[in-house]
Write a protein that holds these residues in place. Structure first.
Motif, PDB file in Angstrom:
ATOM      1  N   ALA A   1      -3.633 -16.128   0.218  1.00 55.92           N
ATOM      2  CA  ALA A   1      -3.065 -14.990  -0.512  1.00 55.92           C
ATOM      3  C   ALA A   1      -4.090 -13.869  -0.654  1.00 55.92           C
ATOM      4  CB  ALA A   1      -2.585 -15.453  -1.880  1.00 55.92           C
ATOM      5  N   HIS A   2      -5.349 -14.201  -0.945  1.00 57.12           N
ATOM      6  CA  HIS A   2      -6.402 -13.161  -1.042  1.00 57.12           C
ATOM      7  C   HIS A   2      -6.584 -12.455   0.287  1.00 57.12           C
ATOM      8  CE1 HIS A   2      -7.929 -13.404  -5.105  1.00 57.12           C
ATOM      9  NE2 HIS A   2      -8.004 -14.729  -5.048  1.00 57.12           N
ATOM     10  N   LEU A   3      -6.579 -13.190   1.398  1.00 60.79           N
ATOM     11  CA  LEU A   3      -6.745 -12.558   2.707  1.00 60.79           C
ATOM     12  C   LEU A   3      -5.575 -11.635   3.031  1.00 60.79           C
ATOM     13  CD1 LEU A   3      -8.155 -15.504   4.868  1.00 60.79           C
ATOM     14  CD2 LEU A   3      -9.363 -13.440   4.151  1.00 60.79           C
ATOM     15  N   GLU A   4      -4.350 -12.046   2.685  1.00 63.99           N
ATOM     16  CA  GLU A   4      -3.194 -11.177   2.943  1.00 63.99           C
ATOM     17  C   GLU A   4      -3.288  -9.895   2.122  1.00 63.99           C
ATOM     18  OE1 GLU A   4      -1.137 -11.443   5.237  1.00 63.99           O
ATOM     19  OE2 GLU A   4      -1.134 -13.545   5.849  1.00 63.99           O
ATOM     20  N   LEU A   5      -3.700 -10.024   0.866  1.00 66.78           N
ATOM     21  CA  LEU A   5      -3.855  -8.825   0.035  1.00 66.78           C
ATOM     22  C   LEU A   5      -4.979  -7.937   0.551  1.00 66.78           C
ATOM     23  CD1 LEU A   5      -3.276 -10.216  -3.566  1.00 66.78           C
ATOM     24  CD2 LEU A   5      -2.000  -8.363  -2.480  1.00 66.78           C
ATOM     25  N   ALA A   6      -6.056  -8.555   1.059  1.00 70.19           N
ATOM     26  CA  ALA A   6      -7.170  -7.772   1.603  1.00 70.19           C
ATOM     27  C   ALA A   6      -6.707  -6.984   2.827  1.00 70.19           C
ATOM     28  CB  ALA A   6      -8.321  -8.705   1.963  1.00 70.19           C
ATOM     29  N   ARG A   7      -5.968  -7.634   3.709  1.00 74.22           N
ATOM     30  CA  ARG A   7      -5.493  -6.941   4.906  1.00 74.22           C
ATOM     31  C   ARG A   7      -4.514  -5.826   4.544  1.00 74.22           C
ATOM     32  NH1 ARG A   7      -4.741 -12.534   6.797  1.00 74.22           N
ATOM     33  NH2 ARG A   7      -6.608 -13.152   7.969  1.00 74.22           N
ATOM     34  N   LEU A   8      -3.641  -6.103   3.550  1.00 71.49           N
ATOM     35  CA  LEU A   8      -2.680  -5.081   3.119  1.00 71.49           C
ATOM     36  C   LEU A   8      -3.422  -3.884   2.521  1.00 71.49           C
ATOM     37  CD1 LEU A   8       0.181  -4.099   2.585  1.00 71.49           C
ATOM     38  CD2 LEU A   8       0.173  -5.441   0.474  1.00 71.49           C
TER      39      LEU A   8
ATOM     40  N   GLU B   1      -6.497  -2.924   3.180  1.00 69.71           N
ATOM     41  CA  GLU B   1      -7.147  -2.190   4.274  1.00 69.71           C
ATOM     42  C   GLU B   1      -6.146  -1.296   4.987  1.00 69.71           C
ATOM     43  OE1 GLU B   1     -10.991  -4.395   6.250  1.00 69.71           O
ATOM     44  OE2 GLU B   1      -9.002  -5.065   6.871  1.00 69.71           O
ATOM     45  N   GLN B   2      -4.946  -1.831   5.212  1.00 72.37           N
ATOM     46  CA  GLN B   2      -3.926  -1.063   5.920  1.00 72.37           C
ATOM     47  C   GLN B   2      -3.511   0.159   5.129  1.00 72.37           C
ATOM     48  OE1 GLN B   2      -0.838  -3.584   7.340  1.00 72.37           O
ATOM     49  NE2 GLN B   2       0.329  -1.964   8.321  1.00 72.37           N
ATOM     50  N   LEU B   3      -3.537   0.033   3.803  1.00 73.09           N
ATOM     51  CA  LEU B   3      -3.149   1.151   2.929  1.00 73.09           C
ATOM     52  C   LEU B   3      -4.329   2.028   2.549  1.00 73.09           C
ATOM     53  CD1 LEU B   3      -0.646  -0.720   0.573  1.00 73.09           C
ATOM     54  CD2 LEU B   3      -0.114   0.727   2.555  1.00 73.09           C
ATOM     55  N   GLY B   4      -5.525   1.734   3.088  1.00 74.76           N
ATOM     56  CA  GLY B   4      -6.709   2.545   2.807  1.00 74.76           C
ATOM     57  C   GLY B   4      -7.343   2.264   1.466  1.00 74.76           C
ATOM     58  N   ARG B   5      -7.064   1.147   0.856  1.00 76.07           N
ATOM     59  CA  ARG B   5      -7.674   0.782  -0.429  1.00 76.07           C
ATOM     60  C   ARG B   5      -8.862  -0.146  -0.160  1.00 76.07           C
ATOM     61  NH1 ARG B   5      -1.913  -1.000  -3.111  1.00 76.07           N
ATOM     62  NH2 ARG B   5      -0.877   1.052  -2.992  1.00 76.07           N
ATOM     63  N   ASN B   6      -9.982   0.451   0.210  1.00 72.62           N
ATOM     64  CA  ASN B   6     -11.121  -0.328   0.686  1.00 72.62           C
ATOM     65  C   ASN B   6     -11.747  -1.184  -0.402  1.00 72.62           C
ATOM     66  OD1 ASN B   6     -10.796   0.696   3.258  1.00 72.62           O
ATOM     67  ND2 ASN B   6     -12.092   2.481   2.841  1.00 72.62           N
ATOM     68  N   GLU B   7     -11.837  -0.637  -1.632  1.00 65.20           N
ATOM     69  CA  GLU B   7     -12.455  -1.415  -2.720  1.00 65.20           C
ATOM     70  C   GLU B   7     -11.631  -2.660  -3.037  1.00 65.20           C
ATOM     71  OE1 GLU B   7     -13.330   0.777  -6.213  1.00 65.20           O
ATOM     72  OE2 GLU B   7     -14.507   2.323  -5.161  1.00 65.20           O
ATOM     73  N   ALA B   8     -10.309  -2.480  -3.093  1.00 66.81           N
ATOM     74  CA  ALA B   8      -9.437  -3.624  -3.363  1.00 66.81           C
ATOM     75  C   ALA B   8      -9.523  -4.639  -2.222  1.00 66.81           C
ATOM     76  CB  ALA B   8      -7.994  -3.158  -3.538  1.00 66.81           C
ATOM     77  N   ALA B   9      -9.600  -4.128  -0.986  1.00 71.72           N
ATOM     78  CA  ALA B   9      -9.720  -5.030   0.159  1.00 71.72           C
ATOM     79  C   ALA B   9     -11.004  -5.837   0.069  1.00 71.72           C
ATOM     80  CB  ALA B   9      -9.687  -4.225   1.461  1.00 71.72           C
ATOM     81  N   LEU B  10     -12.140  -5.157  -0.257  1.00 71.94           N
ATOM     82  CA  LEU B  10     -13.423  -5.842  -0.371  1.00 71.94           C
ATOM     83  C   LEU B  10     -13.380  -6.916  -1.455  1.00 71.94           C
ATOM     84  CD1 LEU B  10     -16.325  -5.994   0.638  1.00 71.94           C
ATOM     85  CD2 LEU B  10     -16.932  -4.234  -1.052  1.00 71.94           C
ATOM     86  N   LYS B  11     -12.744  -6.573  -2.562  1.00 72.45           N
ATOM     87  CA  LYS B  11     -12.642  -7.525  -3.679  1.00 72.45           C
ATOM     88  C   LYS B  11     -11.902  -8.799  -3.245  1.00 72.45           C
ATOM     89  CE  LYS B  11     -10.325  -8.056  -8.130  1.00 72.45           C
ATOM     90  NZ  LYS B  11      -9.435  -7.415  -9.120  1.00 72.45           N
ATOM     91  N   HIS B  12     -10.811  -8.629  -2.528  1.00 70.12           N
ATOM     92  CA  HIS B  12     -10.032  -9.796  -2.108  1.00 70.12           C
ATOM     93  C   HIS B  12     -10.737 -10.594  -1.005  1.00 70.12           C
ATOM     94  CE1 HIS B  12      -6.534  -9.287  -4.602  1.00 70.12           C
ATOM     95  NE2 HIS B  12      -6.425  -7.995  -4.257  1.00 70.12           N
ATOM     96  N   PHE B  13     -11.443  -9.886  -0.111  1.00 69.45           N
ATOM     97  CA  PHE B  13     -12.223 -10.614   0.887  1.00 69.45           C
ATOM     98  C   PHE B  13     -13.301 -11.464   0.225  1.00 69.45           C
ATOM     99  CE2 PHE B  13     -10.952  -7.417   4.324  1.00 69.45           C
ATOM    100  CZ  PHE B  13     -10.280  -8.368   5.088  1.00 69.45           C
ATOM    101  N   ARG B  14     -13.951 -10.872  -0.806  1.00 70.98           N
ATOM    102  CA  ARG B  14     -14.981 -11.618  -1.533  1.00 70.98           C
ATOM    103  C   ARG B  14     -14.380 -12.850  -2.221  1.00 70.98           C
ATOM    104  NH1 ARG B  14     -16.511  -7.766  -4.650  1.00 70.98           N
ATOM    105  NH2 ARG B  14     -18.042  -6.888  -3.167  1.00 70.98           N
TER     106      ARG B  14
END
Length: 392
Positions: free
Chosen positions: A362-369, A371-384
């Motif tokens: 679920a974290h990886l799916e949110l991270a990819r989503l 990134e796709q929407l240009g929310r880099n900080e949120a993507a980084l948080k979910h990847f972490r």
């Protein structure tokens, strides 16, 4: 007791009768041998005659017994040898079951040399030799057993088939099993060996037929038959991987009870999806989930591509009414919404999945989503977060 008493009374009566007759019998016998004469009471003559007859009879019996003694001794010794041979055969069977293969071979050899069920003794010796990995001696015993095929042909062929399967000589095993079938022997043990042989030779249609036959005869439980049937179907489907239409046709012709196997549905759905038959794969998973819930299949449902996505999302949302706290179903719904480019709805489902259980997927799916929407900080948080779950 009563019978003995009656005999005793009868003997006394006879003795009394004879005594009375002898008392009043004054007759005598005269024997003349010139110049001699012999006068003798008739009573005494009768007694001497009886005594002489008894002695002659006893002597005759004694001579007959003496003459028959060598034959009786020979018969006794032969019976003793036969008893020892029978005991040796029984001991050989017992030692074989106990796993004492050296003793089993020795006793079977003794029974064979004594000609006690030589075919059976040879097969026991062959089994013991095979268990000790003495293949040359095993082959020799099988050759000897073949000399007594009128007695043990079926047993010999079964033994040779078992040895061939154990030694991974599946073509040889198939020859022996074919010989059994030609003789009309289709018993359960032979069918089980046939399943193993057909599977090893990649004859999956035959495996399927035999597994169904064994299950119908209750020689296999449903739990025993299911893995064989599953593998047979999957291997048959892999033969159609380059032909998506044939692959889909094969899946649809599988009987419905066999399509209820969750393991078969999972692996078949992956094959169908990889061949571009995502709609058929989604239909297979839907059918299985409608019959009974399985969270792993629900998650796989979201990874299948193709089909009418809006219809599939609606189907999954109906499942959500009965499984509102299944994080895998929520994850699957999020993935379906991503395929349909429903970004906000996908995010909601992913976050709902995380609220129930923190999962790396679920974290990886949110991270990819993100990134796709240009929310880099949120993507980084979910990847972490996904990395932390992986490390943990």
């Amino acid at each position: 007791m009563m019978r003995a008493l009656l005999w005793l009374i009868a003997m006394f009566a006879l003795a009394a009768g004879l005594a009375i007759v002898a008392r009043y019998n004054d007759a005598y016998a005269l024997f003349v041998w010139p110049p001699w004469r012999l006068h003798i009471s008739l009573n005494l003559l009768a007694i001497l005659f009886v005594v002489a007859f008894s002695l002659a009879y006893a002597a005759t019996r004694l001579v007959a017994r003496a003459l028959a003694l060598p034959g009786a001794v020979a018969a006794y010794r032969a019976q003793q040898r036969k008893n020892h041979a029978i005991q040796a055969l029984r001991d050989a069977q017992r030692f074989l079951v106990e796993g004492r293969y050296g003793r089993a071979h020795a006793q079977a050899d003794a029974a064979y040399r004594a000609h006690e069920s030589p075919g059976l003794a040879a097969l026991i010796a062959a089994r013991a030799s095979h268990a000790m990995r003495e293949h040359a001696r095993c082959d020799e015993w099988l050759r000897r057993a073949a000399e007594h095929d009128r007695e043990v042909r079926v047993a010999r062929l079964m033994t040779e088939a078992e040895f061939a399967v154990a030694d991974r000589r599946f073509d040889a095993a198939a020859e022996r099993l074919d010989a059994l079938r030609e003789g009309g022997h289709r018993h359960i043990a032979a069918l089980r060996l046939s399943v193993q042989t057909a599977a090893a030779r990649g004859m999956w249609g035959e495996v399927l037929r035999l597994a169904r036959q064994l299950a119908s005869h209750r020689a296999f439980t449903a739990e025993q038959a299911a893995p064989l049937i599953r593998r047979a179907h999957l291997e048959s489907m892999r033969e159609y991987e380059g032909n998506p239409e044939a692959l889909a046709r094969y899946w649809r012709q599988i009987p419905r009870p066999e399509r209820s196997d969750r393991g078969l549905v999972r692996d078949a759905a992956l094959l169908l999806n990889a061949s571009g038959q995502g709609a058929v794969a989604a239909e297979a998973i839907s059918e299985a989930l409608d019959a009974g819930w399985d969270s792993a299949l629900a998650e796989l449902y979201g990874r299948i591509e193709g089909g009418e996505l809006i219809e599939r999302i609606g189907h999954a949302e109906r499942w959500l009414r009965t499984q509102p706290r299944d994080e895998r179903l929520l994850l699957s719904l999020g993935r379906l919404c991503l395929q349909q480019q429903l970004w906000g709805k996908a995010q909601s489902y992913f976050e709902a999945s995380l609220s129930i259980a923190q999962t790396r997927a679920a974290h990886l799916e949110l991270a990819r989503l993100a990134e796709q929407l240009g929310r880099n900080e949120a993507a980084l948080k979910h990847f972490r977060s996904a990395a932390e779950l992986t490390a943990g």
